[in-house]
Design an enzyme around this catalytic site. Sequence first.
Site, PDB file in Angstrom:
ATOM      1  N   HIS A  72       0.792  -1.264  -0.031  1.00  0.00           N
ATOM      2  CA  HIS A  72       0.103  -0.040   0.056  1.00  0.00           C
ATOM      3  C   HIS A  72       0.838   1.141  -0.020  1.00  0.00           C
ATOM      4  O   HIS A  72       2.015   1.200   0.519  1.00  0.00           O
ATOM      5  CB  HIS A  72      -1.071   0.052   1.188  1.00  0.00           C
ATOM      6  CG  HIS A  72      -0.113  -0.079   2.399  1.00  0.00           C
ATOM      7  ND1 HIS A  72       0.638   1.220   2.929  1.00  0.00           N
ATOM      8  CD2 HIS A  72       0.200  -0.964   3.307  1.00  0.00           C
ATOM      9  CE1 HIS A  72       0.900   0.991   4.260  1.00  0.00           C
ATOM     10  NE2 HIS A  72       0.898  -0.280   4.346  1.00  0.00           N
ATOM     11  N   GLU A 165      -1.815  -7.070   7.265  1.00  0.00           N
ATOM     12  CA  GLU A 165      -0.648  -6.665   7.962  1.00  0.00           C
ATOM     13  C   GLU A 165      -0.594  -7.524   9.076  1.00  0.00           C
ATOM     14  O   GLU A 165      -1.459  -8.060   9.852  1.00  0.00           O
ATOM     15  CB  GLU A 165      -0.517  -5.310   8.291  1.00  0.00           C
ATOM     16  CG  GLU A 165       0.786  -4.765   8.940  1.00  0.00           C
ATOM     17  CD  GLU A 165       2.195  -5.094   8.140  1.00  0.00           C
ATOM     18  OE1 GLU A 165       2.434  -6.097   7.802  1.00  0.00           O
ATOM     19  OE2 GLU A 165       2.704  -4.187   7.714  1.00  0.00           O
TER      20      GLU A 165
END
Length: 276
Positions: A72, A165
Amino acid sequence: MSTTTRKYETVPGFFIQDNPDLGSSTQDRILPRFGLVDEGPDRWTTFAAAIQSLNAAAPQGVQYKVFFLGRHGQGFHNVAEAKYRKTLNGDGKIVWGPDPQLTLLGEQQARDARSAWETELGYGVPFPRRLYTSPLTRAIRTNQITFDDAIDSGLQTTIVENIREQHGVHTCDKRRTRSEIREAFPEYTFEDGFTEADLLWRPDYRETHADVDRRVTSVLDAIFQNDREQFISIMTHGGFVGGFLRVCLHRPWFLPTGGVIPVVVKASTTDGEPRD
């Protein structure tokens, strides 16, 4: 449920990033040609043919797929992490937890990734026919800017819980509810069994590398079990990328925010499961 056990390994030689003689990072978020060694005008046609040949010649129980791993763009938590504890949600000026948004720089990094794809499409890069993303907003938004409504409007991205994550303790890694994600990104689909609430994040325990590696393995197992496509995109996070590289026996490579790293993965089953 299949009890097949697979082992994963990187097939070296196609990309600069898997060259053990180089350093573990570069100044570039996205290398020219995504790091493909071949610089010729027919480079991606040659590459796709090589992957096709690997699969055609593979013995029973062996498959090859190409993964384009995207990280990202910069989020507000990336700005804050140098100054504050990640157990906080904000400082009164910016908010980085739970589930922070992209910064303006992060959005530009996603546009840069989109430009890189558009450039390489001009040389025939095989566009991924399966798109996956983390459920965290910064990853979905990066995926949206990079791919949606521009490169291949006939494809949908699937949100997968285990692509997120490394989680726990840090509030930036706690996701929103399924309903909130659906409201924000109605064009995206969810994997089967995606829960309403975040049942993984804990305030008192942060995942270890071994925990992340098990999640990565479960994602790879599902893809190699269920997907016929050879080219896969995963929009994710630095911790997941690190786990992916460990599981696939790839050399360490630091991927900055907004970066892309391709990996050719060989999957071998231990029980001789027939290939699709």
